[in-house]
Design a protein around this motif. Structure first.
Motif, PDB file in Angstrom:
ATOM      1  N   ALA A 221     -33.095  98.975   1.802  1.00  0.00           N
ATOM      2  CA  ALA A 221     -33.700  99.357   0.519  1.00  0.00           C
ATOM      3  C   ALA A 221     -33.292 100.776   0.139  1.00  0.00           C
ATOM      4  CB  ALA A 221     -35.216  99.251   0.597  1.00  0.00           C
ATOM      5  N   SER A 222     -32.979 101.619   1.149  1.00  0.00           N
ATOM      6  CA  SER A 222     -32.587 102.988   0.847  1.00  0.00           C
ATOM      7  C   SER A 222     -31.269 103.016   0.081  1.00  0.00           C
ATOM      8  CB  SER A 222     -32.449 103.795   2.138  1.00  0.00           C
ATOM      9  OG  SER A 222     -31.329 103.345   2.867  1.00  0.00           O
ATOM     10  N   ASN A 223     -30.540 101.917   0.146  1.00  0.00           N
ATOM     11  CA  ASN A 223     -29.245 101.877  -0.511  1.00  0.00           C
ATOM     12  C   ASN A 223     -29.207 100.936  -1.706  1.00  0.00           C
ATOM     13  OD1 ASN A 223     -26.419 102.503  -0.648  1.00  0.00           O
ATOM     14  ND2 ASN A 223     -26.119 100.400   0.008  1.00  0.00           N
ATOM     15  N   GLU A 224     -29.820  99.777  -1.555  1.00  0.00           N
ATOM     16  CA  GLU A 224     -29.762  98.759  -2.609  1.00  0.00           C
ATOM     17  C   GLU A 224     -31.179  98.287  -2.861  1.00  0.00           C
ATOM     18  OE1 GLU A 224     -26.777  96.463  -3.484  1.00  0.00           O
ATOM     19  OE2 GLU A 224     -25.444  98.048  -2.816  1.00  0.00           O
ATOM     20  N   GLU A 225     -31.668  98.524  -4.041  1.00  0.00           N
ATOM     21  CA  GLU A 225     -33.066  98.197  -4.289  1.00  0.00           C
ATOM     22  C   GLU A 225     -33.367  96.713  -4.281  1.00  0.00           C
ATOM     23  OE1 GLU A 225     -34.209 100.303  -7.773  1.00  0.00           O
ATOM     24  OE2 GLU A 225     -33.962 102.212  -6.737  1.00  0.00           O
ATOM     25  N   ASP A 226     -32.435  95.925  -4.812  1.00  0.00           N
ATOM     26  CA  ASP A 226     -32.735  94.504  -4.997  1.00  0.00           C
ATOM     27  C   ASP A 226     -32.081  93.589  -3.977  1.00  0.00           C
ATOM     28  OD1 ASP A 226     -34.423  94.798  -7.043  1.00  0.00           O
ATOM     29  OD2 ASP A 226     -32.849  94.783  -8.558  1.00  0.00           O
ATOM     30  N   THR A 227     -31.580  94.164  -2.912  1.00  0.00           N
ATOM     31  CA  THR A 227     -30.858  93.326  -1.955  1.00  0.00           C
ATOM     32  C   THR A 227     -31.796  92.367  -1.245  1.00  0.00           C
ATOM     33  OG1 THR A 227     -29.335  95.114  -1.552  1.00  0.00           O
ATOM     34  CG2 THR A 227     -29.369  93.374   0.068  1.00  0.00           C
ATOM     35  N   LYS A 228     -31.363  91.107  -1.172  1.00  0.00           N
ATOM     36  CA  LYS A 228     -32.105  90.134  -0.373  1.00  0.00           C
ATOM     37  C   LYS A 228     -31.350  89.918   0.917  1.00  0.00           C
ATOM     38  CE  LYS A 228     -34.693  87.185  -3.432  1.00  0.00           C
ATOM     39  NZ  LYS A 228     -34.787  85.878  -4.040  1.00  0.00           N
ATOM     40  N   GLU A 249     -22.382  92.579   1.062  1.00  0.00           N
ATOM     41  CA  GLU A 249     -21.617  93.797   0.804  1.00  0.00           C
ATOM     42  C   GLU A 249     -22.275  94.579  -0.333  1.00  0.00           C
ATOM     43  OE1 GLU A 249     -17.640  93.002  -0.625  1.00  0.00           O
ATOM     44  OE2 GLU A 249     -18.399  91.462  -1.954  1.00  0.00           O
ATOM     45  N   SER A 250     -22.018  95.884  -0.317  1.00  0.00           N
ATOM     46  CA  SER A 250     -22.489  96.721  -1.415  1.00  0.00           C
ATOM     47  C   SER A 250     -21.347  96.911  -2.387  1.00  0.00           C
ATOM     48  CB  SER A 250     -22.933  98.082  -0.887  1.00  0.00           C
ATOM     49  OG  SER A 250     -24.071  97.916  -0.107  1.00  0.00           O
ATOM     50  N   LYS A 251     -21.621  96.732  -3.630  1.00  0.00           N
ATOM     51  CA  LYS A 251     -20.555  96.838  -4.635  1.00  0.00           C
ATOM     52  C   LYS A 251     -20.582  98.242  -5.227  1.00  0.00           C
ATOM     53  CE  LYS A 251     -19.893  92.161  -5.397  1.00  0.00           C
ATOM     54  NZ  LYS A 251     -18.709  91.572  -5.086  1.00  0.00           N
ATOM     55  N   PRO A 252     -19.496  98.730  -5.782  1.00  0.00           N
ATOM     56  CA  PRO A 252     -18.207  98.071  -5.765  1.00  0.00           C
ATOM     57  C   PRO A 252     -17.356  98.549  -4.593  1.00  0.00           C
ATOM     58  CG  PRO A 252     -18.155  99.917  -7.248  1.00  0.00           C
ATOM     59  CD  PRO A 252     -19.509  99.932  -6.592  1.00  0.00           C
TER      60      PRO A 252
END
Ligand SMILES: C[S@@+](CC[C@H](N)C(=O)[O-])C[C@H]1O[C@@H](n2cnc3c(N)ncnc32)[C@H](O)[C@@H]1O
Length: 270
Positions: A221-228, A249-252
């Protein structure tokens, strides 16, 4: 620098640390428990599977490795897989046997263990599908991020097409004593260190069954708020063998003029 990552074009010799035990009397007492489960670990054990005495503790049992390979194949669209902690080959043999990936790279820092992995891949008939590398996988990831042209062409990969599998050492069996295992204490690489090393690539983490889910969620969550996240307990004979976390993966992923070095929105390379 690249010299410390040795791409193997031939089989490493098995050493006196590599064993195939046929008789329980030959097995060191501390691994006899695992030896009794040898056919659950490697179905082809009797075909001459080799392990170092340390590898018995960390090798992923074949049914679990096969299920993870099957699950990852349904989740990922990537064509290259990198096994950061190849060990004696438990997982990478399963990935190769899935015939899903066009390239598979297995990195292992211990030569005797890697010799076992190569030998076991041969037992399972999948050697030709795996590029074995002797060296430090975190160093590999660092070069991939900062200086990909320093890598041997055989292990240069397109990060957009790459998925990472990481089954790190868990720091012994102490995790069993904890109802919830604190991943910040995992040795030698804790969760944060592993995550940062792999970021932003799609990554599968093979962790102790009692790993603290909150720590995993917080880090993501510290990096991507909506990641499942998919988090799966893999069980055999009624007991979980591991918790596996599938990190998208985190885009882009950015391609620049110099090639395909990774550029990230959030820089974890410090
Ligand atoms: C838990 S075992 C992996 C078992 C493997 N998945 C299998 O099924 O056989 C972890 C392995 O990582 C290796 N290792 C630890 N740190 C490493 C590093 N920085 N680079 C490469 N290998 C490493 C250890 O030598 C050990 O063989």
């Amino acid at each position: 620098m690249a010299a410390s990552l040795q791409v193997l074009h031939d089989k490493l010799p098995l050493t006196d640390k590599c064993h195939h035990y046929d008789d329980v009397d030959d097995v060191p007492p501390h691994i006899q428990k695992y030896w009794h489960q040898r056919y659950s670990i490697f179905d082809y054990y009797d075909q001459g599977v080799q392990l170092t005495d340390d590898a018995w503790f960390g090798v992923t049992p074949e049914p679990v490795a096969n299920q993870i390979a099957q699950d990852l194949c349904t989740k990922t669209s990537k064509t290259t897989l990198i096994d950061l902690f190849g060990g004696a080959g438990g997982n990478v043999i399963a990935f190769a046997s899935s015939f899903h990936f066009t390239r598979i790279i297995a990195i292992e820092k211990d030569a005797a263990t890697l010799a076992c992995a190569q030998h076991n891949a041969e037992v399972y008939g999948v050697t030709e599908y795996i590029t074995f590398v002797l060296g430090d996988s975190l160093h590999y990831l660092s070069l991939l991020r900062h200086n990909p042209s320093a890598l041997d062409p055989a292990i240069r990969v397109d990060p957009n097409q790459t998925t990472i599998f990481a089954s790190p050492p868990w720091g012994g069996v102490a995790y069993r004593e904890h109802e919830v295992f604190d991943l910040s204490t995992m040795e030698p690489y804790n969760l944060e260190k592993l995550y940062k090393a792999c970021f932003p690539l799609e990554t599968t983490l093979f962790l102790p069954r009692s790993s603290d889910l909150n720590q995993i969620a917080e880090l993501l969550a510290s990096n991507e708020e909506d990641t499942k996240l998919d988090v799966v307990q893999y069980c055999m004979e009624g007991a979980s063998k591991a918790m596996v976390v599938y990190v998208p993966e985190s885009k882009p992923l950015h391609q620049d003029d110099e090639g395909w070095s990774i550029a990230v929105e959030k820089d974890y390379s410090q």
